[in-house]
Design a protein around this motif. Structure first.
Motif, short mmCIF file in Angstrom:
data_model
loop_
_atom_site.label_atom_id
_atom_site.label_comp_id
_atom_site.label_asym_id
_atom_site.label_seq_id
_atom_site.Cartn_x
_atom_site.Cartn_y
_atom_site.Cartn_z
N THR A 1 0.81 -1.23 0.00
CA THR A 1 0.00 0.00 0.00
C THR A 1 0.84 1.27 0.00
OG1 THR A 1 -1.83 -1.15 1.08
CG2 THR A 1 -1.84 1.25 1.20
N PRO A 2 1.86 1.36 0.86
CA PRO A 2 2.57 2.64 0.96
C PRO A 2 3.44 2.98 -0.25
CG PRO A 2 3.42 1.10 2.61
CD PRO A 2 2.39 0.37 1.83
N LYS A 3 3.68 2.01 -1.14
CA LYS A 3 4.62 2.25 -2.26
C LYS A 3 4.20 3.47 -3.08
CE LYS A 3 7.29 -0.27 -5.68
NZ LYS A 3 7.68 -1.59 -6.20
N ALA A 4 2.89 3.58 -3.37
CA ALA A 4 2.42 4.72 -4.17
C ALA A 4 2.53 6.02 -3.39
CB ALA A 4 0.97 4.47 -4.58
N LEU A 5 2.36 5.95 -2.07
CA LEU A 5 2.53 7.15 -1.25
C LEU A 5 3.98 7.62 -1.32
CD1 LEU A 5 1.90 9.30 0.88
CD2 LEU A 5 2.20 7.52 2.64
N TYR A 6 4.91 6.67 -1.17
CA TYR A 6 6.33 7.05 -1.22
C TYR A 6 6.66 7.66 -2.59
CZ TYR A 6 6.50 4.04 2.96
OH TYR A 6 6.26 3.47 4.18
N SER A 7 6.09 7.09 -3.66
CA SER A 7 6.34 7.66 -5.00
C SER A 7 5.79 9.08 -5.11
CB SER A 7 5.69 6.78 -6.08
OG SER A 7 6.31 5.53 -6.11
N LEU A 8 4.61 9.30 -4.51
CA LEU A 8 4.01 10.64 -4.56
C LEU A 8 4.88 11.63 -3.80
CD1 LEU A 8 1.54 12.36 -5.46
CD2 LEU A 8 0.49 11.79 -3.23
N ILE A 9 5.34 11.23 -2.62
CA ILE A 9 6.19 12.13 -1.81
C ILE A 9 7.49 12.44 -2.56
CG2 ILE A 9 7.58 12.26 0.31
CD1 ILE A 9 5.33 10.72 1.73
N ALA A 10 7.95 11.47 -3.37
CA ALA A 10 9.19 11.66 -4.13
C ALA A 10 8.98 12.53 -5.38
CB ALA A 10 9.75 10.30 -4.56
N SER A 11 7.71 12.82 -5.72
CA SER A 11 7.46 13.64 -6.92
C SER A 11 7.79 15.10 -6.62
CB SER A 11 5.99 13.51 -7.36
OG SER A 11 5.14 14.08 -6.35
N ALA B 1 13.69 -9.03 -3.49
CA ALA B 1 12.35 -8.59 -3.94
C ALA B 1 11.40 -8.38 -2.76
CB ALA B 1 11.77 -9.62 -4.89
N GLU B 2 11.62 -9.11 -1.65
CA GLU B 2 10.74 -9.01 -0.48
C GLU B 2 11.15 -7.88 0.47
OE1 GLU B 2 7.83 -11.04 -1.42
OE2 GLU B 2 7.91 -10.89 0.77
N SER B 3 12.29 -7.25 0.20
CA SER B 3 12.83 -6.29 1.17
C SER B 3 12.01 -5.00 1.22
CB SER B 3 14.28 -5.95 0.78
OG SER B 3 14.70 -4.78 1.46
N ASN B 4 11.63 -4.58 2.42
CA ASN B 4 10.93 -3.29 2.57
C ASN B 4 11.89 -2.14 2.25
OD1 ASN B 4 8.39 -4.29 3.25
ND2 ASN B 4 8.84 -4.32 5.44
N PHE B 5 13.17 -2.36 2.57
CA PHE B 5 14.14 -1.31 2.23
C PHE B 5 14.18 -1.13 0.71
CE2 PHE B 5 17.68 1.46 2.33
CZ PHE B 5 18.45 1.14 1.21
N ARG B 6 14.25 -2.25 0.00
CA ARG B 6 14.32 -2.13 -1.47
C ARG B 6 13.07 -1.42 -2.02
NH1 ARG B 6 14.87 -6.92 -6.14
NH2 ARG B 6 13.65 -5.77 -7.67
N MET B 7 11.92 -1.72 -1.46
CA MET B 7 10.67 -1.06 -1.93
C MET B 7 10.77 0.44 -1.72
SD MET B 7 7.64 0.36 -0.51
CE MET B 7 7.27 -0.41 1.07
N VAL B 8 11.29 0.86 -0.55
CA VAL B 8 11.43 2.30 -0.28
C VAL B 8 12.55 2.91 -1.13
CG1 VAL B 8 11.95 4.01 1.52
CG2 VAL B 8 10.54 2.03 2.08
N GLN B 9 13.61 2.14 -1.33
CA GLN B 9 14.72 2.60 -2.18
C GLN B 9 14.21 2.94 -3.58
OE1 GLN B 9 17.98 3.20 -1.73
NE2 GLN B 9 18.45 3.43 -3.93
N GLU B 10 13.41 2.04 -4.13
CA GLU B 10 12.93 2.21 -5.51
C GLU B 10 11.89 3.33 -5.62
OE1 GLU B 10 13.54 -2.44 -6.96
OE2 GLU B 10 11.55 -1.73 -6.35
N SER B 11 10.98 3.41 -4.62
CA SER B 11 9.86 4.36 -4.75
C SER B 11 10.21 5.75 -4.21
CB SER B 11 8.63 3.82 -4.00
OG SER B 11 8.96 3.53 -2.65
N LEU B 12 11.17 5.83 -3.29
CA LEU B 12 11.43 7.12 -2.62
C LEU B 12 12.92 7.50 -2.63
CD1 LEU B 12 10.31 9.46 -0.80
CD2 LEU B 12 10.72 7.94 1.17
N LEU B 13 13.74 6.67 -1.99
CA LEU B 13 15.13 7.07 -1.73
C LEU B 13 15.90 7.42 -3.00
CD1 LEU B 13 16.16 4.46 1.01
CD2 LEU B 13 15.09 6.71 1.30
#
Ligand code: 6PG
Length: 251
Positions: free
Chosen positions: A49-59, A86-98
């Protein structure tokens, strides 16, 4: 009086509105924390769920309204896998935000999922002590903790029936999630319930049954891990899409 009088429930038209509201609150809370203490400490939620939020914050429309040099990102939980898994929460945040914001690397405080779980647990707990510069006996108080809600009522990696739910002393726990056959690291309730602000992000028709169980009149909410998130001195906001809130009586 609702069982969760201290909780604010905001029903959002759809996931886009939920993300916009969450991003605006993120910005407002960051400005407030930075003006009060010089920094903004956030524990991020994992899951999808939060992946799209992190992408929005990164816009650009949002990221340029944040002073990333003052923002410190932690994780509410992590899967015990390497950071590029692929299961890493860090990787998900890395890709969508960091990967899209000018945040100093020293402001990124990930759980070491690649390490032996007990070692990673101890190290993260020590890390929190240092980062929050706490006197003995004090619990880290995050300015904001973002949380999700599983269909079984879990949040972070606190699952129903887990011994970690009864953890009173440690701030980080290792958990083995039988149904997922997965080892995880998670913040425990003492830390979660010390937060100043908690925002739950709940979207999708698949969550309507658990939302009803949490907030319904005859709910067993308190017994569920997410129902145990009741900060003594903090505010909980539930951002829930209309389809996930379908089971709630319209007040
Ligand atoms: C995780 C999360 C977990 C998640 C819920 C909801 O690491 O998976 O911490 O608690 O928030 O499972 O996940 P979705 O948002 O993907 O439905």
């Amino acid at each position: 009086m609702s069982k969760f009088t201290e909780h604010e429930i905001i029903v959002c038209q759809d996931i886009e509105e939920l993300n916009r509201k969450a991003a605006e609150r993120f910005i407002a809370l960051a400005a407030d924390a930075i003006s009060r203490s010089g920094r903004f400490t956030v524990a991020l939620s994992g899951g999808s769920t939060p992946k799209a939020l992190y992408s929005l914050i990164a816009s650009p429309a949002y990221r340029e309204r944040l002073d990333w040099s003052r923002i410190h990102l932690f994780w509410g939980d992590e899967r015990c896998v390497p950071p590029d898994h692929a299961e890493s929460n860090f990787r998900m945040v890395q890709e969508s935000l960091l990967s899209r914001i000018p945040i100093p690397s020293e402001n990124i405080h990930r759980m070491m999922g690649e390490k032996e779980p007990e070692q990673a647990r101890q190290e993260y707990e020590e890390y929190l002590k240092q980062s929050f510069r706490l006197p003995p006996g004090e619990v880290p108080r995050f300015d904001l903790i973002l949380l999700g809600l599983g269909e079984d009522g879990h949040t972070a990696s606190l699952f129903p029936g887990s011994a970690a739910l009864n953890e009173k002393e440690h701030w980080v726990a290792t958990v083995y999630v039988k149904k997922l056959k997965a080892q995880r690291l998670t913040l425990t309730l003492p830390v979660i319930n010390a937060a100043a602000q908690i925002i739950f992000l709940v979207a999708g028709q698949s969550k309507s049954a658990i939302v009803k169980k949490l907030f319904g009149a005859d709910s067993v909410g308190y017994e569920l891990p997410a129902g145990k998130v009741r900060p003594a001195n903090g505010i909980v906001t539930w951002l829930i899409t209309q389809d996930a809130a379908a089971g709630l009586a319209v007040t």
